[in-house]
Design a protein around this motif. Structure first.
Motif: not given
Length: 370
Positions: A128-150
């Motif tokens: 592909s031939d893609l390029k980012l021209v504007f960036n929003l995320g300066q910090h990671s918002i990704a999290r990896w979770c299980s239910l708290a009941s586990r």
């Protein structure tokens, strides 16, 4: 929210864990949600995707990557407050397509699409031939979770042997394996594909853990449940920022001077919209809800999300700032791309490993945010 990692083929919690406390996680499972909701979202600021992107000098077609949410708030603010009109550009907001934002931009269905740098690395590796021209995320918002009941899951080590609800992308696999191994496990787990609701997949017992975004699904969990127990990948040995998300275009499209001018107007007006949203989080949330009636966004979720974004500084260099740079952090980006390269996550169009890591500087231009 989709943790865009769609490979070229992403009871209430007492409080939202802060970025500094590092206890939340991201969802790659939402691409199915996006596909399922595409028809319902066609009225969300657009009349639906067309077979060919508009290419008038004063127009931009912009495709969402998922259902409307606070990641897109600056676009809707700019539309509502007339910033696009002031800039002399007409913007058509398109719902996400089943093929995905990246494919749609590559094929000319949309001029601009919401994506992330690591997605572009994977797509470009395959031609592909893609390029980012504007960036929003300066910090990671990704999290990896299980239910708290586990209660059997206390660290990522306990993901070993469990079932990961995902699309099975190489990027996700590398992240989860690294977290498990750095927590003392083997890095072995099973996979299940999510339905339209990742929370439901977990509560049904068909999966044990999944990816979520703290600024959207994290807020949803806080307000409505179910409670989650989440881990941040940087705490468990995954380097760099995987969530440098923003606007992607096809590189060949911006070789045209008229396209560059329209894109510049669009990016600058959008940045103005995001800055206004940071300065007026409640009002911006209300605009998002108003502009996307068929998405049925919970106003409280939108307001809480915006407040968290401002308080934690997810889009800025530090918490509380009301103006964003729109630029990527090259060092954070390259560190993450190198990590994924070393994990053999990237393949070329023939399915062969790349000979070198994708380069952040080649996937990004700061021309439109200066």
């Amino acid at each position: 929210m989709r943790i865009p990692s769609k490979a070229p083929t992403s009871a209430a919690q007492p409080s939202i864990p802060s970025r500094r406390k590092n206890r939340w996680l991201p969802t790659i499972t939402a691409a199915i949600s996006a596909a399922a909701l595409t028809l319902g979202l066609s009225a969300c600021g657009s009349n639906g995707a067309t077979s060919e992107a508009r290419s008038n000098d004063d127009s931009i077609s912009f495709m969402l990557d998922w259902t409307p949410n606070t990641n897109h708030v600056g676009i809707y603010v700019a539309q509502e407050l007339g910033y696009f009109k002031d800039a002399g550009v007409s913007v058509k907001i398109l719902p996400t397509a089943q093929a995905g934002t990246e494919t749609s931009v590559e094929n000319g269905v949309a001029n601009v699409g919401f994506s992330k740098l690591s997605n572009l690395a994977a797509f470009n590796a395959k031609g592909s031939d893609l390029k980012l021209v504007f960036n929003l995320g300066q910090h990671s918002i990704a999290r990896w979770c299980s239910l708290a009941s586990r209660t059997d899951i206390k660290t990522p080590k306990d993901f070993d042997g469990k079932t990961f609800v995902s699309f099975g992308s190489a990027e996700q696999t590398a992240v989860v394996k690294t977290m498990i191994r750095n927590a003392g496990g083997q890095g072995d787990f099973k996979r299940a594909t999510s339905g339209t609701n990742t929370f439901a997949t977990l509560t049904s017992g068909k999966g044990d853990f999944a990816g979520f975004y703290v600024t959207w699904e994290g807020v949803q969990s806080e307000l409505k449940g179910p409670k989650l127990n989440c881990f941040t990948q940087s705490d468990w040995g995954v380097p760099g920022n995987p969530d440098q998300t923003g606007f992607a275009v096809k590189s060949s499209w911006i070789k045209d001077e008229a396209h560059r001018k329209a894109l510049s107007k669009f990016v600058q007006a959008s940045k103005r919209g995001y800055d206004w949203a940071l300065a007026h989080p409640d009002k911006a949330a209300d605009i998002l809800v108003k502009q996307t009636p068929t998405a049925h966004i919970d106003p409280q979720q939108a307001r809480t999300s915006m407040k968290d974004i401002v308080r934690e500084g997810y889009w800025t260099s530090r918490p509380g700032q009301t103006s964003l740079s729109g630029a990527i952090n090259i060092d954070d980006a390259q560190t993450y791309l190198d990590f994924q390269y070393q994990a053999h996550s990237y393949q070329d169009g023939k399915g062969q490993p790349l000979k070198q890591a994708p380069q952040a500087k080649d996937l990004w231009t700061d021309e439109y945010v200066k």
